[in-house]
Motif scaffolding. Sequence first.
Motif, PDB file in Angstrom:
ATOM      1  N   UNK A   1      19.898 -57.840  25.128  1.00 16.65           N
ATOM      2  CA  UNK A   1      20.607 -58.930  25.624  1.00 16.65           C
ATOM      3  C   UNK A   1      21.856 -59.125  24.691  1.00 16.65           C
ATOM      4  N   UNK A   2      21.778 -59.016  23.554  1.00 16.50           N
ATOM      5  CA  UNK A   2      23.078 -58.699  22.639  1.00 16.50           C
ATOM      6  C   UNK A   2      24.073 -57.871  23.195  1.00 16.50           C
ATOM      7  N   UNK A   3      23.773 -56.706  23.559  1.00 13.65           N
ATOM      8  CA  UNK A   3      24.726 -55.856  24.074  1.00 13.65           C
ATOM      9  C   UNK A   3      25.273 -56.277  25.239  1.00 13.65           C
ATOM     10  N   UNK A   4      24.382 -56.711  26.236  1.00 11.78           N
ATOM     11  CA  UNK A   4      24.956 -57.415  27.506  1.00 11.78           C
ATOM     12  C   UNK A   4      25.991 -58.739  27.147  1.00 11.78           C
ATOM     13  N   UNK A   5      25.800 -59.327  26.397  1.00 12.11           N
ATOM     14  CA  UNK A   5      26.796 -60.483  25.743  1.00 12.11           C
ATOM     15  C   UNK A   5      27.824 -59.999  25.320  1.00 12.11           C
ATOM     16  N   UNK A   6      27.856 -58.697  24.566  1.00 13.05           N
ATOM     17  CA  UNK A   6      29.089 -58.314  23.859  1.00 13.05           C
ATOM     18  C   UNK A   6      29.999 -57.484  24.982  1.00 13.05           C
ATOM     19  N   UNK A   7      29.541 -57.068  25.969  1.00  5.16           N
ATOM     20  CA  UNK A   7      30.374 -56.195  26.812  1.00  5.16           C
ATOM     21  C   UNK A   7      31.354 -56.975  27.376  1.00  5.16           C
TER      22      UNK A   7
END
Length: 148
Positions: free
Chosen positions: A142-148
Amino acid sequence: MTKIYANSGTHLFLLFWKASYSVMQYDEASVARAGFSSLSDFAVLEVLLHKGSLPVNIIGEKVLLTSGSITTAVQRLEKKGLVRRERGAEDGRVVLVHLTESGRNRIEEAFALHAADLDQLFEAFDESERESFAALTRKIGERAARLM
């Protein structure tokens, strides 16, 4: 040369990358033992088994295949008699994919074998570790998706 420190982002990524590579190799070998030469064919049949009939584009999203790749996979499965396609009744632009009886029998048997293999793999974790693993992988995804 830059040093990679224990538990740094780089170190954790390398651990995750190597583990995911090994797990994917194990998964692909399991799918092959279940009688499939293509991971994408197995994935398409599995999503239809668990989600029911779906439009081609939705299947592609769920199994992480591009538009062209999912079309090719569905055509291949259709030629084998494992799925059938039909135009949507309400919207003729929508093409629904359905499991045939042969397809359902094939994926039910294969999925049972594959699920047993995955259960065996994750026996390395006790129940508490499984819960932590699930929570941590969701959190970083979820964090990776938000940071993209």
